[in-house]
Design a protein around this motif. Structure first.
Motif, mmCIF file in Angstrom:
data_model
loop_
_atom_site.group_PDB
_atom_site.id
_atom_site.type_symbol
_atom_site.label_atom_id
_atom_site.label_comp_id
_atom_site.label_asym_id
_atom_site.label_seq_id
_atom_site.Cartn_x
_atom_site.Cartn_y
_atom_site.Cartn_z
ATOM 1 N N ILE A 90 36.211 -13.031 30.978
ATOM 2 C CA ILE A 90 35.337 -13.443 29.870
ATOM 3 C C ILE A 90 35.124 -12.063 29.061
ATOM 4 O O ILE A 90 35.099 -12.234 27.782
ATOM 5 N N LEU A 91 34.820 -11.242 29.773
ATOM 6 C CA LEU A 91 34.438 -9.737 28.835
ATOM 7 C C LEU A 91 35.644 -9.583 28.105
ATOM 8 O O LEU A 91 35.322 -8.866 26.648
ATOM 9 N N VAL B 114 35.946 -11.550 25.226
ATOM 10 C CA VAL B 114 34.848 -11.464 24.057
ATOM 11 C C VAL B 114 35.058 -10.080 23.215
ATOM 12 O O VAL B 114 35.118 -10.324 22.003
ATOM 13 N N ALA C 189 38.220 -10.693 21.079
ATOM 14 C CA ALA C 189 37.955 -11.978 19.781
ATOM 15 C C ALA C 189 37.160 -10.770 18.994
ATOM 16 O O ALA C 189 37.465 -10.935 17.567
ATOM 17 N N GLY C 190 36.198 -10.131 19.170
ATOM 18 C CA GLY C 190 35.669 -9.172 18.159
ATOM 19 C C GLY C 190 36.462 -8.272 17.401
ATOM 20 O O GLY C 190 36.395 -8.226 16.266
#
Length: 141
Positions: free
Chosen positions: A4-5, A8, A11-12
């Motif tokens: 998940i990290l 994220v 994606a950023g």
């Protein structure tokens, strides 16, 4: 949790890499439009037939910049003369050899907000980009 990290963070970075060129082009175009308008107003205002930049010229400039997508109420003009005289009066034009100074500014707005995703400090939305110039008046009575 690691996946998940990573997602994220990826994606950023992906968003920043995709949209970074777009907002930088908007910034470059806005800056170029401001400089073009400064050059045009100085060329017409310091000509041999004028020697000033009056309110009608400023309003026409606002209209041109508004057509390019800028908000007319956010555009600021600073017009002055190198000798401290009034540079906006058609009844007292600047004589030949006197400098006509013009600065046009516009806020950055939230143009660089996407940079904050990767930790780059962004300018305050109220800070202003500006273009300026000086031209010697050619007016001879």
């Amino acid at each position: 949790m690691k996946q998940i990290l990573v997602f994220v963070l990826f994606a950023g970075m992906l968003c920043w890499m995709m949209f970074s060129p777009i907002y930088k082009h908007v910034f470059i175009v806005r800056e170029a439009l401001l400089q073009k308008e400064v050059d045009y107003l100085l060329e017409t205002g310091a000509s041999g037939s004028r020697g000033y930049i009056d309110d009608a010229m400023v309003e026409a400039s606002r209209s041109r910049l508004e057509q390019a997508g800028m908000r007319r109420d956010q555009i600021r003009y600073r017009i002055s003369a190198s000798d401290g005289g009034v540079a906006t009066s058609s009844s007292r034009p600047l004589l030949r050899g006197t400098g006509l100074l013009l600065t046009i500014s516009y806020p950055y707005e939230r143009l660089f907000q996407i940079d904050s995703l990767i930790g780059i400090a962004v300018p305050d939305p109220e800070e202003r980009m500006s273009a300026s110039g000086i031209k010697m008046s050619e007016y001879v009575p």
